[in-house]
Design a protein around this motif. Sequence first.
Motif, PDB file in Angstrom:
ATOM      1  N   GLY A 246       0.820  -1.209   0.000  1.00 47.56           N
ATOM      2  CA  GLY A 246       0.000   0.000   0.000  1.00 47.56           C
ATOM      3  C   GLY A 246       0.850   1.254   0.000  1.00 47.56           C
ATOM      4  O   GLY A 246       0.554   2.228  -0.698  1.00 47.56           O
ATOM      5  N   LEU A 247       1.943   1.226   0.775  1.00 46.68           N
ATOM      6  CA  LEU A 247       2.852   2.374   0.800  1.00 46.68           C
ATOM      7  C   LEU A 247       3.537   2.561  -0.551  1.00 46.68           C
ATOM      8  O   LEU A 247       3.791   3.699  -0.975  1.00 46.68           O
ATOM      9  N   LEU A 248       3.834   1.448  -1.236  1.00 46.51           N
ATOM     10  CA  LEU A 248       4.431   1.541  -2.565  1.00 46.51           C
ATOM     11  C   LEU A 248       3.465   2.206  -3.544  1.00 46.51           C
ATOM     12  O   LEU A 248       3.858   3.076  -4.337  1.00 46.51           O
ATOM     13  N   LEU A 249       2.194   1.806  -3.477  1.00 51.10           N
ATOM     14  CA  LEU A 249       1.173   2.449  -4.311  1.00 51.10           C
ATOM     15  C   LEU A 249       1.025   3.917  -3.917  1.00 51.10           C
ATOM     16  O   LEU A 249       0.857   4.791  -4.777  1.00 51.10           O
ATOM     17  N   GLY A 250       1.098   4.183  -2.619  1.00 53.67           N
ATOM     18  CA  GLY A 250       1.049   5.566  -2.162  1.00 53.67           C
ATOM     19  C   GLY A 250       2.227   6.373  -2.684  1.00 53.67           C
ATOM     20  O   GLY A 250       2.077   7.548  -3.059  1.00 53.67           O
ATOM     21  N   PHE A 251       3.420   5.759  -2.729  1.00 54.25           N
ATOM     22  CA  PHE A 251       4.604   6.426  -3.279  1.00 54.25           C
ATOM     23  C   PHE A 251       4.400   6.734  -4.762  1.00 54.25           C
ATOM     24  O   PHE A 251       4.716   7.836  -5.230  1.00 54.25           O
ATOM     25  N   LEU A 252       3.851   5.753  -5.503  1.00 57.53           N
ATOM     26  CA  LEU A 252       3.572   5.980  -6.922  1.00 57.53           C
ATOM     27  C   LEU A 252       2.619   7.164  -7.111  1.00 57.53           C
ATOM     28  O   LEU A 252       2.854   8.041  -7.953  1.00 57.53           O
ATOM     29  N   THR A 253       1.550   7.198  -6.319  1.00 57.29           N
ATOM     30  CA  THR A 253       0.586   8.282  -6.464  1.00 57.29           C
ATOM     31  C   THR A 253       1.169   9.614  -5.978  1.00 57.29           C
ATOM     32  O   THR A 253       0.790  10.674  -6.484  1.00 57.29           O
ATOM     33  N   ALA A 254       2.113   9.556  -5.027  1.00 57.73           N
ATOM     34  CA  ALA A 254       2.803  10.783  -4.627  1.00 57.73           C
ATOM     35  C   ALA A 254       3.642  11.323  -5.783  1.00 57.73           C
ATOM     36  O   ALA A 254       3.709  12.543  -6.006  1.00 57.73           O
ATOM     37  N   MET A 255       4.280  10.431  -6.535  1.00 61.42           N
ATOM     38  CA  MET A 255       5.027  10.851  -7.728  1.00 61.42           C
ATOM     39  C   MET A 255       4.070  11.423  -8.786  1.00 61.42           C
ATOM     40  O   MET A 255       4.429  12.349  -9.531  1.00 61.42           O
ATOM     41  N   GLU A 256       2.869  10.886  -8.849  1.00 62.34           N
ATOM     42  CA  GLU A 256       1.854  11.452  -9.746  1.00 62.34           C
ATOM     43  C   GLU A 256       1.519  12.891  -9.351  1.00 62.34           C
ATOM     44  O   GLU A 256       1.345  13.764 -10.211  1.00 62.34           O
ATOM     45  N   VAL A 257       1.446  13.116  -8.059  1.00 65.45           N
ATOM     46  CA  VAL A 257       1.166  14.471  -7.566  1.00 65.45           C
ATOM     47  C   VAL A 257       2.281  15.435  -7.991  1.00 65.45           C
ATOM     48  O   VAL A 257       2.018  16.541  -8.490  1.00 65.45           O
ATOM     49  N   VAL A 258       3.528  15.009  -7.798  1.00 70.04           N
ATOM     50  CA  VAL A 258       4.666  15.848  -8.178  1.00 70.04           C
ATOM     51  C   VAL A 258       4.616  16.171  -9.666  1.00 70.04           C
ATOM     52  O   VAL A 258       4.746  17.331 -10.087  1.00 70.04           O
ATOM     53  N   SER A 259       4.414  15.137 -10.486  1.00 62.43           N
ATOM     54  CA  SER A 259       4.374  15.336 -11.927  1.00 62.43           C
ATOM     55  C   SER A 259       3.163  16.157 -12.347  1.00 62.43           C
ATOM     56  O   SER A 259       3.248  16.991 -13.257  1.00 62.43           O
ATOM     57  N   GLY A 260       2.031  15.930 -11.666  1.00 63.17           N
ATOM     58  CA  GLY A 260       0.826  16.687 -11.984  1.00 63.17           C
ATOM     59  C   GLY A 260       0.979  18.171 -11.726  1.00 63.17           C
ATOM     60  O   GLY A 260       0.353  19.001 -12.384  1.00 63.17           O
ATOM     61  N   LEU A 261       1.830  18.529 -10.764  1.00 62.12           N
ATOM     62  CA  LEU A 261       2.104  19.940 -10.480  1.00 62.12           C
ATOM     63  C   LEU A 261       3.126  20.526 -11.455  1.00 62.12           C
ATOM     64  O   LEU A 261       2.950  21.630 -11.962  1.00 62.12           O
ATOM     65  N   LEU A 262       4.195  19.772 -11.716  1.00 64.87           N
ATOM     66  CA  LEU A 262       5.301  20.313 -12.506  1.00 64.87           C
ATOM     67  C   LEU A 262       5.031  20.287 -14.003  1.00 64.87           C
ATOM     68  O   LEU A 262       5.362  21.239 -14.717  1.00 64.87           O
ATOM     69  N   THR A 263       4.440  19.197 -14.491  1.00 67.07           N
ATOM     70  CA  THR A 263       4.297  19.028 -15.947  1.00 67.07           C
ATOM     71  C   THR A 263       3.461  20.128 -16.596  1.00 67.07           C
ATOM     72  O   THR A 263       3.882  20.709 -17.600  1.00 67.07           O
ATOM     73  N   PRO A 264       2.247  20.450 -16.075  1.00 64.99           N
ATOM     74  CA  PRO A 264       1.485  21.528 -16.717  1.00 64.99           C
ATOM     75  C   PRO A 264       2.216  22.871 -16.678  1.00 64.99           C
ATOM     76  O   PRO A 264       2.106  23.669 -17.622  1.00 64.99           O
ATOM     77  N   ALA A 265       2.968  23.128 -15.603  1.00 64.84           N
ATOM     78  CA  ALA A 265       3.727  24.385 -15.522  1.00 64.84           C
ATOM     79  C   ALA A 265       4.802  24.436 -16.603  1.00 64.84           C
ATOM     80  O   ALA A 265       5.021  25.474 -17.238  1.00 64.84           O
ATOM     81  N   ILE A 266       5.466  23.287 -16.831  1.00 70.34           N
ATOM     82  CA  ILE A 266       6.484  23.226 -17.888  1.00 70.34           C
ATOM     83  C   ILE A 266       5.827  23.362 -19.261  1.00 70.34           C
ATOM     84  O   ILE A 266       6.277  24.116 -20.126  1.00 70.34           O
ATOM     85  N   ALA A 267       4.718  22.627 -19.454  1.00 67.53           N
ATOM     86  CA  ALA A 267       4.037  22.631 -20.751  1.00 67.53           C
ATOM     87  C   ALA A 267       3.396  23.975 -21.048  1.00 67.53           C
ATOM     88  O   ALA A 267       3.128  24.292 -22.216  1.00 67.53           O
ATOM     89  N   ASN A 268       3.142  24.780 -20.027  1.00 71.10           N
ATOM     90  CA  ASN A 268       2.458  26.059 -20.200  1.00 71.10           C
ATOM     91  C   ASN A 268       3.307  27.061 -20.991  1.00 71.10           C
ATOM     92  O   ASN A 268       2.806  28.086 -21.456  1.00 71.10           O
ATOM     93  N   ARG A 269       4.597  26.748 -21.170  1.00 72.17           N
ATOM     94  CA  ARG A 269       5.484  27.654 -21.902  1.00 72.17           C
ATOM     95  C   ARG A 269       5.208  27.626 -23.402  1.00 72.17           C
ATOM     96  O   ARG A 269       5.619  28.523 -24.132  1.00 72.17           O
ATOM     97  N   SER A 270       4.569  26.577 -23.887  1.00 71.57           N
ATOM     98  CA  SER A 270       4.287  26.450 -25.317  1.00 71.57           C
ATOM     99  C   SER A 270       2.918  25.812 -25.516  1.00 71.57           C
ATOM    100  O   SER A 270       2.520  24.949 -24.738  1.00 71.57           O
ATOM    101  N   ARG A 271       2.212  26.239 -26.568  1.00 72.07           N
ATOM    102  CA  ARG A 271       0.906  25.637 -26.865  1.00 72.07           C
ATOM    103  C   ARG A 271       1.069  24.268 -27.524  1.00 72.07           C
ATOM    104  O   ARG A 271       0.125  23.498 -27.586  1.00 72.07           O
ATOM    105  N   ASP A 272       2.265  23.972 -28.019  1.00 71.51           N
ATOM    106  CA  ASP A 272       2.538  22.660 -28.614  1.00 71.51           C
ATOM    107  C   ASP A 272       2.979  21.717 -27.496  1.00 71.51           C
ATOM    108  O   ASP A 272       4.077  21.840 -26.954  1.00 71.51           O
ATOM    109  N   ARG A 273       2.114  20.786 -27.152  1.00 67.40           N
ATOM    110  CA  ARG A 273       2.372  19.906 -25.993  1.00 67.40           C
ATOM    111  C   ARG A 273       2.999  18.563 -26.382  1.00 67.40           C
ATOM    112  O   ARG A 273       3.169  17.694 -25.530  1.00 67.40           O
TER     113      ARG A 273
END
Length: 394
Positions: A246-273
């Motif tokens: 369960g903690l491993l799945l929690g770690f995976l979803t925590a990484m999803e949270v990190v990526s979910g925050l960072l990726t749109p901010a990075i992608a926001n620099r260009s309309r071509d995703r």
Amino acid sequence: MENIRAASRPAVWLMVSIILVALNLRPSMAAVGPLLSAIRGDIPLSFSLASLLTMLPVMAMGLAMFFGIALGRRLGEQRTVVLSLLIIGVATVSRLFLDSAAELILSAIVAGVGIALIQALMPALIKSRFSDNVALCMGLYVTSIMGGAAIAASFAPLVMVRTDSWRMGLAIWAVLAFVALLFWLGQRSHAPALAAPTQRQASFFANSRAWLLAIFFGLGTASYTCVLAWLAPYYVEKGWSEQDAGLLLGFLTAMEVVSGLLTPAIANRSRDRRLVLVALLGLIIAGFVGLILIPQHLSLLWPCLLGLGIGGLFPMSLIVSLDHLDNPQRAGGLTAFVQGIGYLIAGLSPLIAGMIRDQLGSFEWAWWSLTAVMVVMIAMVLRFDPRHYAKHMR
């Protein structure tokens, strides 16, 4: 200056409320996987039948998307969210009193309907209220969805151990619905309603680009739902304890949270995703290959890669859909269509993986199948050229 601050308070309050609402959109599913062996010890469940606990709510989410927008217009977005939180809360707390597989599955379906009603409304609401920061706010919203999954996956086994009850491990997440409801009721008197559409919304069923976006979202979400359902049982079969899995799945979803925050901010620099999308799919492929070939070695790396890839792909799939249309209501209608069809597709993946496990005795062939799907998605990404969006959406 004081007037500017006062004017921004409702927007901040609304965003906080959206985050709290979003935390409720996955615990009803994410808590099941880590507790599955305990549930199966009490209620007879094959892996195929257990897959219905993830499959059917996702399918219900897909079907409910098609009337969620219409219901939101009839009741108003504020009352629709209140109704949805009540549905999720009641379905979740009902798990304290379950005695059969049928009752457990029914609670999952009811929760799925409540989840869908919220998910049908939120993209249009965000595009309307936060038009200058759509990618960032969509990232916060989707990240909060995955954060709810991380919390439930990590702490459901701990709740079960402390209370000696898997039912409590599933039902305790109704508290999140209660907290979100209080905040939502607190902000709604200050929030203006979405502008009413001036004309009847056109259907997207005849639009080939809408179908491409829906299939892309569905295949990407299939990896999310399959990992959510089966990663913890996969590692329990490898000899891990339920709490560690369960903690491993929690770690995976925590990484999803990190990526979910960072990726749109990075992608926001260009309309071509497209470059960002290909990179995310590459991370998922690497994660699945490691999960198959050497799951016990570098056991944190593979969930990390999967989490970073899946966590960014989910919001980016919706952001690409929103990019196709400027009008918030039409864009909201498109994302409702994309999610409706997409969740129907994604809902099949836990069942197929469960059937593979029952027939072949291992989840590895399910991971290989998802790896092949990610390769197909890379080919699909190449068609998302923003210069041609207007032509495809005529």
